[in-house]
Design an enzyme around this catalytic site. Sequence first.
Site, PDB file in Angstrom:
ATOM      1  N   ASP A  64      16.922  15.271 -45.105  1.00  0.00           N
ATOM      2  CA  ASP A  64      15.981  14.526 -44.626  1.00  0.00           C
ATOM      3  C   ASP A  64      15.587  13.396 -45.489  1.00  0.00           C
ATOM      4  O   ASP A  64      15.621  13.722 -47.117  1.00  0.00           O
ATOM      5  CB  ASP A  64      14.797  15.062 -43.995  1.00  0.00           C
ATOM      6  CG  ASP A  64      13.865  14.206 -43.698  1.00  0.00           C
ATOM      7  OD1 ASP A  64      14.097  13.130 -42.837  1.00  0.00           O
ATOM      8  OD2 ASP A  64      12.516  14.372 -43.837  1.00  0.00           O
ATOM      9  N   ASP A  83      12.486  10.595 -45.254  1.00  0.00           N
ATOM     10  CA  ASP A  83      10.975  10.361 -45.342  1.00  0.00           C
ATOM     11  C   ASP A  83      10.231  11.642 -45.639  1.00  0.00           C
ATOM     12  O   ASP A  83      10.186  12.881 -44.978  1.00  0.00           O
ATOM     13  CB  ASP A  83      10.372   9.798 -44.133  1.00  0.00           C
ATOM     14  CG  ASP A  83      11.310   8.407 -43.603  1.00  0.00           C
ATOM     15  OD1 ASP A  83      10.561   7.450 -44.291  1.00  0.00           O
ATOM     16  OD2 ASP A  83      12.299   8.404 -43.337  1.00  0.00           O
ATOM     17  N   ARG A  87       7.497   3.384 -31.752  1.00  0.00           N
ATOM     18  CA  ARG A  87       7.037   2.710 -32.921  1.00  0.00           C
ATOM     19  C   ARG A  87       7.659   1.380 -33.257  1.00  0.00           C
ATOM     20  O   ARG A  87       7.457   0.362 -33.781  1.00  0.00           O
ATOM     21  CB  ARG A  87       7.141   3.950 -34.084  1.00  0.00           C
ATOM     22  CG  ARG A  87       6.242   4.899 -33.970  1.00  0.00           C
ATOM     23  CD  ARG A  87       6.267   5.869 -35.018  1.00  0.00           C
ATOM     24  NE  ARG A  87       7.564   6.641 -34.702  1.00  0.00           N
ATOM     25  CZ  ARG A  87       7.982   7.932 -35.385  1.00  0.00           C
ATOM     26  NH1 ARG A  87       7.635   7.810 -36.664  1.00  0.00           N
ATOM     27  NH2 ARG A  87       9.089   8.406 -35.050  1.00  0.00           N
ATOM     28  N   GLY A 108      16.240  10.052 -39.608  1.00  0.00           N
ATOM     29  CA  GLY A 108      15.644   9.567 -38.347  1.00  0.00           C
ATOM     30  C   GLY A 108      14.941   8.184 -38.666  1.00  0.00           C
ATOM     31  O   GLY A 108      14.581   7.253 -37.735  1.00  0.00           O
ATOM     32  N   ASN A 112      11.693  17.496 -36.491  1.00  0.00           N
ATOM     33  CA  ASN A 112      13.102  16.915 -36.216  1.00  0.00           C
ATOM     34  C   ASN A 112      14.222  17.274 -36.958  1.00  0.00           C
ATOM     35  O   ASN A 112      15.299  17.325 -36.828  1.00  0.00           O
ATOM     36  CB  ASN A 112      12.979  15.370 -36.485  1.00  0.00           C
ATOM     37  CG  ASN A 112      14.170  14.687 -35.902  1.00  0.00           C
ATOM     38  OD1 ASN A 112      14.654  14.790 -34.839  1.00  0.00           O
ATOM     39  ND2 ASN A 112      14.739  13.690 -36.823  1.00  0.00           N
ATOM     40  N   GLU A 158       6.792   7.962 -45.540  1.00  0.00           N
ATOM     41  CA  GLU A 158       7.172   7.687 -44.349  1.00  0.00           C
ATOM     42  C   GLU A 158       7.443   6.163 -44.317  1.00  0.00           C
ATOM     43  O   GLU A 158       6.537   5.521 -44.041  1.00  0.00           O
ATOM     44  CB  GLU A 158       6.175   8.074 -43.089  1.00  0.00           C
ATOM     45  CG  GLU A 158       6.172   9.796 -43.152  1.00  0.00           C
ATOM     46  CD  GLU A 158       7.256  10.153 -42.643  1.00  0.00           C
ATOM     47  OE1 GLU A 158       8.271   9.860 -41.755  1.00  0.00           O
ATOM     48  OE2 GLU A 158       7.518  11.582 -42.740  1.00  0.00           O
ATOM     49  N   LYS A 189      21.257  15.132 -36.887  1.00  0.00           N
ATOM     50  CA  LYS A 189      21.192  15.940 -38.134  1.00  0.00           C
ATOM     51  C   LYS A 189      21.935  17.034 -38.041  1.00  0.00           C
ATOM     52  O   LYS A 189      22.701  17.257 -39.214  1.00  0.00           O
ATOM     53  CB  LYS A 189      19.799  15.981 -38.320  1.00  0.00           C
ATOM     54  CG  LYS A 189      18.897  14.635 -38.488  1.00  0.00           C
ATOM     55  CD  LYS A 189      17.551  15.117 -39.207  1.00  0.00           C
ATOM     56  CE  LYS A 189      16.888  13.621 -39.672  1.00  0.00           C
ATOM     57  NZ  LYS A 189      15.565  14.111 -40.103  1.00  0.00           N
ATOM     58  N   ASP A 214      11.573  18.331 -43.498  1.00  0.00           N
ATOM     59  CA  ASP A 214       9.773  18.768 -43.575  1.00  0.00           C
ATOM     60  C   ASP A 214       9.092  18.642 -42.197  1.00  0.00           C
ATOM     61  O   ASP A 214       8.197  19.168 -41.926  1.00  0.00           O
ATOM     62  CB  ASP A 214       8.908  17.524 -44.264  1.00  0.00           C
ATOM     63  CG  ASP A 214       8.893  16.268 -43.794  1.00  0.00           C
ATOM     64  OD1 ASP A 214       7.865  15.997 -43.372  1.00  0.00           O
ATOM     65  OD2 ASP A 214      10.154  15.664 -43.794  1.00  0.00           O
TER      66      ASP A 214
END
Length: 275
Positions: free
Chosen positions: A66, A68, A111, A156, A225, A75, A200, A222
Amino acid sequence: MATRLDDMTGAVGTLGISPMGEDGVELVSVNANRAGLRDAIDAHFDSSDGLIASSPIAIPQVFVSDMDSTMIGQECIDELADYAGLKAKIADITEKAMLGELDFREALKERVALLKGLEVDAITRCLSDRIWPTPGARTLVQTLNSKGCRTVLVTGGFHHFADAVGEEIGFDRVVGNRLNVIDGKLTGELEGAIVDSDAKRQTLEREGANVGIDATTLAIGDGANDIPMIEAATYGFAYCAKPKARAAAHGWIDRGDLTSVLRLLGIPETEWVMD
């Protein structure tokens, strides 16, 4: 210092217990009970860095991470939202999605829609002023590269950020979402398929299949997701993670930086590729 113990918890692994991850304990037994071992460790240490495996630990052939709050300390969408005066609102959605309280795909669309009309130049400024690698990220990735491991950054988040981050840290490949841009402004929409938790996991599985049957794989994330790829990996790590992600992981980093993963994989510091 390293100590080897025989117990009845049924896992093979290493546990870093010093602030810098320099001391360790290796536990070996015959009956698998990862949850029991994790509970015992958590009961005795406020925080720890550890890895539990069902067989002797090997250097991975594929590493998927991942971005972020894992390979970088931020993020990206939250930081970008600050340029539109929406950081608090978007960060709240991000937090709930990472905790698994919101559907990731819908939260992402919401978002991105809020960023409609933002100048794309804000991404360049955000990258320069606010985004930097997590301590140990470059050493981890470049050391694994030196061992012949295929390294993939899968997020993501967005290629506008991830391509630059992946190049800086040293990943072989980058997978992410694409923001739609018209006339230099974000349209509030995404281009192409969404990279979510399934994507992922599929990235990890496909990269592993390219290596061969029974490839040894490593994944780090983390948030909620990241759980499917963490569970699918030979060694699935949670880095300073949300509770659901940490509970799903074989390994965890709570107190050290990302070089703790190298220690837990048994790669001596003399072999690390340093910045």
